[in-house]
Design a protein around this motif. Structure first.
Motif, PDB file in Angstrom:
ATOM      1  N   LEU A 165       0.829  -1.206   0.000  1.00 16.98           N
ATOM      2  CA  LEU A 165       0.000   0.000   0.000  1.00 16.98           C
ATOM      3  C   LEU A 165       0.864   1.256   0.000  1.00 16.98           C
ATOM      4  N   HIS A 166       2.007   1.193   0.683  1.00 18.12           N
ATOM      5  CA  HIS A 166       2.870   2.371   0.776  1.00 18.12           C
ATOM      6  C   HIS A 166       3.483   2.730  -0.568  1.00 18.12           C
ATOM      7  N   ARG A 167       3.688   1.736  -1.420  1.00 19.01           N
ATOM      8  CA  ARG A 167       4.277   2.006  -2.737  1.00 19.01           C
ATOM      9  C   ARG A 167       3.309   2.724  -3.670  1.00 19.01           C
ATOM     10  N   ASP A 170      -2.101   6.145  -4.772  1.00 22.62           N
ATOM     11  CA  ASP A 170      -3.533   5.930  -4.934  1.00 22.62           C
ATOM     12  C   ASP A 170      -3.917   4.601  -4.289  1.00 22.62           C
ATOM     13  N   LYS A 171      -5.182   4.281  -4.345  1.00 20.66           N
ATOM     14  CA  LYS A 171      -5.639   3.042  -3.719  1.00 20.66           C
ATOM     15  C   LYS A 171      -5.073   1.828  -4.442  1.00 20.66           C
ATOM     16  N   ASP A 197      -6.683   1.122  12.057  1.00 18.62           N
ATOM     17  CA  ASP A 197      -7.198   2.448  11.722  1.00 18.62           C
ATOM     18  C   ASP A 197      -6.376   3.124  10.630  1.00 18.62           C
ATOM     19  N   ASP A 198      -5.143   2.666  10.412  1.00 16.63           N
ATOM     20  CA  ASP A 198      -4.277   3.300   9.428  1.00 16.63           C
ATOM     21  C   ASP A 198      -4.548   2.821   8.007  1.00 16.63           C
ATOM     22  N   VAL A 199      -5.416   1.825   7.853  1.00 14.28           N
ATOM     23  CA  VAL A 199      -5.768   1.303   6.536  1.00 14.28           C
ATOM     24  C   VAL A 199      -7.229   1.628   6.257  1.00 14.28           C
ATOM     25  N   GLN A 200      -7.482   2.299   5.157  1.00  9.33           N
ATOM     26  CA  GLN A 200      -8.843   2.661   4.784  1.00  9.33           C
ATOM     27  C   GLN A 200      -9.314   1.788   3.625  1.00  9.33           C
ATOM     28  N   PHE A 201     -10.552   1.324   3.743  1.00  6.53           N
ATOM     29  CA  PHE A 201     -11.165   0.527   2.682  1.00  6.53           C
ATOM     30  C   PHE A 201     -11.971   1.462   1.777  1.00  6.53           C
ATOM     31  N   ILE A 202     -11.742   1.372   0.491  1.00  9.33           N
ATOM     32  CA  ILE A 202     -12.421   2.206  -0.488  1.00  9.33           C
ATOM     33  C   ILE A 202     -13.476   1.359  -1.196  1.00  9.33           C
ATOM     34  N   ASN A 203     -14.718   1.803  -1.114  1.00 10.91           N
ATOM     35  CA  ASN A 203     -15.830   1.030  -1.682  1.00 10.91           C
ATOM     36  C   ASN A 203     -16.445   1.712  -2.892  1.00 10.91           C
ATOM     37  N   LEU A 211      -3.477   3.727   2.428  1.00  7.45           N
ATOM     38  CA  LEU A 211      -2.949   4.144   3.719  1.00  7.45           C
ATOM     39  C   LEU A 211      -3.397   5.567   4.036  1.00  7.45           C
ATOM     40  N   THR A 212      -3.616   5.858   5.305  1.00  5.96           N
ATOM     41  CA  THR A 212      -3.970   7.207   5.701  1.00  5.96           C
ATOM     42  C   THR A 212      -2.747   8.117   5.589  1.00  5.96           C
ATOM     43  N   ASP A 213      -3.000   9.407   5.494  1.00  6.21           N
ATOM     44  CA  ASP A 213      -1.905  10.370   5.416  1.00  6.21           C
ATOM     45  C   ASP A 213      -1.058  10.343   6.690  1.00  6.21           C
ATOM     46  N   GLN A 214      -1.716  10.127   7.836  1.00  5.53           N
ATOM     47  CA  GLN A 214      -0.973  10.068   9.094  1.00  5.53           C
ATOM     48  C   GLN A 214      -0.005   8.888   9.099  1.00  5.53           C
ATOM     49  N   ALA A 215      -0.473   7.739   8.587  1.00  6.66           N
ATOM     50  CA  ALA A 215       0.403   6.566   8.533  1.00  6.66           C
ATOM     51  C   ALA A 215       1.598   6.822   7.630  1.00  6.66           C
TER      52      ALA A 215
END
Length: 232
Positions: A165-167, A170-171, A197-203, A211-215
């Motif tokens: 995800l870090h690479r 985008d999603k 909480d640092d991983v967001q699921f996009i539906n 990944l969240t910006d904070q992560a």
């Protein structure tokens, strides 16, 4: 990014989450004990007088019956709803993953209050007043359940997924994640990533993860710290 850095960051992140959750659970359980004693103190005199007036021999009989009845009666009147989790299946014809993501990602902490009714009425106020102790107790138990759930997270497997995800700024689609992690049980992995909480699921559109910006900021800071330590 070095996967070792991600693994260390994720391990510390999960540890921090578990500590804060444990602290929250302790507060809720202590609050349940306090409200139980406050309710007993407030109700013992009027209920004792009523009990003596209707012929009960012990002054504490009616208060005890009332408090025990409201405590255990809560578990019969409440409506329990399970937390929504993604359902992962594999299509037999194409072999692709089919992910059913809940439309709203409800937080793992769900304080049981008026069966999730938001508006305030006289009935809801009475409900909160009568069942505040078992609601706090059950909420504390839910927090402890999430604490145990985080303790079962496979740091190594989730770190590999976070590296993928870090690479991608985008999603990352589920198909891409599966291709990048051959041999992994993607269904089980998605089930664990759901609680971070640092991983967001996009539906929306093509389903995926991000990944969240904070992560990303924390990982960048961890990478800089590792680089400085290696140079020094």
């Amino acid at each position: 990014m070095d996967e070792l850095i991600i693994r260390r960051w994720l391990k510390g992140r999960v540890r921090s989450m578990r500590l804060s959750i444990l602290f929250l659970a302790a507060i809720m359980l202590c609050a349940a004990v306090v409200t139980y004693n406050v309710m007993w103190f407030c109700l013992i005199i009027p209920l004792a007088l009523i009990g003596l007036g209707i012929g009960m021999g012990s002054p504490g009989a009616l208060p005890s019956i009332f408090i025990i009845a409201t405590t255990f009666g809560y578990f019969f009147v409440r409506k329990r709803r399970p937390l929504p989790v993604p359902e992962v299946t594999r299509l037999a014809d194409s072999g692709e993953l089919a992910i059913s993501i809940p439309p709203i990602r409800e937080h793992w902490l769900r304080v049981r209050s008026r069966n999730q009714i938001s508006h305030l009425t006289l009935g809801s106020m009475l409900y909160d007043l009568l069942f505040i102790t078992p609601m706090l107790f059950e909420s504390g138990a839910s927090v402890l359940k999430h604490w145990r759930r985080l303790g079962r997270i496979d740091i190594d497997r989730c770190a590999k997924a976070i590296a993928v995800l870090h690479r991608n700024l985008d999603k990352t689609t589920f198909a891409t994640l599966e291709t990048s992690l051959p041999g992994q049980d993607i269904a089980a992995l998605i089930g664990q990533l759901w609680w971070l909480d640092d991983v967001q699921f996009i539906n929306t559109g093509k389903q995926g993860l991000i990944l969240t910006d904070q992560a990303r900021s924390e990982l960048a800071a961890a990478e800089d710290a590792a680089l400085i330590a290696s140079v020094g």
